[in-house]
Design an enzyme around this catalytic site. Structure first.
Site, short mmCIF file in Angstrom:
data_model
loop_
_atom_site.label_atom_id
_atom_site.label_comp_id
_atom_site.label_asym_id
_atom_site.label_seq_id
_atom_site.Cartn_x
_atom_site.Cartn_y
_atom_site.Cartn_z
N HIS A 121 74.90 40.07 14.37
CA HIS A 121 75.57 41.19 15.05
C HIS A 121 75.93 42.28 14.05
O HIS A 121 76.32 41.99 12.93
CB HIS A 121 76.83 40.69 15.76
CG HIS A 121 76.53 40.01 17.05
ND1 HIS A 121 76.63 40.62 18.27
CD2 HIS A 121 76.08 38.76 17.30
CE1 HIS A 121 76.26 39.79 19.21
NE2 HIS A 121 75.92 38.64 18.66
N PRO A 122 75.82 43.54 14.50
CA PRO A 122 76.18 44.65 13.62
C PRO A 122 77.70 44.84 13.56
O PRO A 122 78.42 44.41 14.46
CB PRO A 122 75.53 45.86 14.31
CG PRO A 122 75.55 45.49 15.77
CD PRO A 122 75.33 44.00 15.81
N ILE B 112 83.17 40.61 15.97
CA ILE B 112 82.39 40.73 17.20
C ILE B 112 83.34 40.83 18.38
O ILE B 112 84.28 40.04 18.51
CB ILE B 112 81.46 39.51 17.38
CG1 ILE B 112 80.48 39.42 16.21
CG2 ILE B 112 80.71 39.60 18.72
CD1 ILE B 112 79.71 38.13 16.14
N MET B 113 83.07 41.80 19.23
CA MET B 113 83.83 41.97 20.45
C MET B 113 82.91 42.51 21.53
O MET B 113 82.10 43.40 21.26
CB MET B 113 85.00 42.94 20.24
CG MET B 113 85.86 43.13 21.46
SD MET B 113 87.23 44.26 21.10
CE MET B 113 88.17 44.06 22.60
N ALA B 114 83.01 41.96 22.72
CA ALA B 114 82.27 42.50 23.87
C ALA B 114 82.94 43.81 24.23
O ALA B 114 84.04 43.82 24.78
CB ALA B 114 82.30 41.51 25.03
N VAL B 115 82.31 44.93 23.88
CA VAL B 115 82.97 46.23 23.97
C VAL B 115 82.84 46.92 25.32
O VAL B 115 83.44 47.97 25.53
CB VAL B 115 82.50 47.18 22.84
CG1 VAL B 115 82.86 46.61 21.48
CG2 VAL B 115 81.02 47.48 22.95
N GLU C 64 75.85 49.90 23.76
CA GLU C 64 77.17 49.30 23.99
C GLU C 64 78.24 50.01 23.14
O GLU C 64 79.32 50.31 23.63
CB GLU C 64 77.13 47.81 23.66
CG GLU C 64 76.31 47.00 24.65
CD GLU C 64 75.92 45.61 24.18
OE1 GLU C 64 75.40 44.85 25.00
OE2 GLU C 64 76.11 45.29 22.99
N GLN C 65 77.91 50.26 21.87
CA GLN C 65 78.88 50.93 21.00
C GLN C 65 79.08 52.39 21.41
O GLN C 65 80.21 52.89 21.36
CB GLN C 65 78.44 50.81 19.53
CG GLN C 65 78.54 49.38 19.02
CD GLN C 65 78.58 49.30 17.52
OE1 GLN C 65 79.12 50.19 16.85
NE2 GLN C 65 78.07 48.21 16.97
#
Length: 172
Positions: free
Chosen positions: A69-70, A118-121, A85-86
């Site tokens: 993950h970035p 990591i977070m589901a943004v 997403e970001q």
């Protein structure tokens, strides 16, 4: 492209690993392990099996998934899905000061845990994400490892929902 569950269940193993496996950032091993439960009776069952296989992976595999993950708020190379997403969370339009702050927080996080934050943004703002990062950096390694995997499962669900037309969901 959006698929029905009938189309998902008709995929070859290679197609399934390529298409469905993409929901786990550069980690097709999750879909490969889930293939043994194919065909799936529903979207929910497929998601459940994918998450179970992710969680059943050995520590090294799960760590490689997390490391794929970035960094959030980064300007580094990332998948198109991660970019979108970001962007939707406002992380692609950070001011120079916000960028420096995210970079510093991400660096501290990676130094402590050995994998990116990591977070589901989806549905989150850059402020919410930054606040959560500041809180989670205080977790123990195992607490954060589990929290990161939980966030990966949420990200996978959002991505699967974009991939599968649940309205057309039909069973086998």
């Amino acid at each position: 492209m959006v698929f029905s569950m009938i189309e998902i269940n008709k995929m070859t193993k290679a197609e399934f690993i390529t298409i469905v496996g993409a929901v786990f950032e550069h980690s097709p091993w999750v879909a490969e392990k889930a293939w043994d439960s194919h065909p799936f009776s529903s979207f929910e069952k497929m998601y459940e099996v994918l998450v179970k296989e992710m969680n059943n992976g050995d520590h090294a595999l799960k760590l490689s998934l997390l490391r794929a993950h970035p960094d959030l708020g980064s300007k580094l190379e990332m998948s198109e899905t991660s970019k979108l997403e970001q962007k939707n969370a406002g992380l692609s339009e950070l001011s120079e000061q916000e960028f420096r702050e995210f970079s510093s927080l991400n660096k501290s996080y990676v130094e402590k845990f050995g994998f990116p934050y990591i977070m589901a943004v989806k549905g989150k703002t850059k402020e919410t994400i930054k606040t959560n990062l500041k809180e989670r950096i205080n977790n123990s390694y195992m607490e954060e490892f589990e929290a990161a995997l939980d966030q990966v499962s949420k990200i996978a669900r959002f991505r699967l929902e974009d991939l599968v037309d649940i309205q057309r969901e039909s069973y086998q």
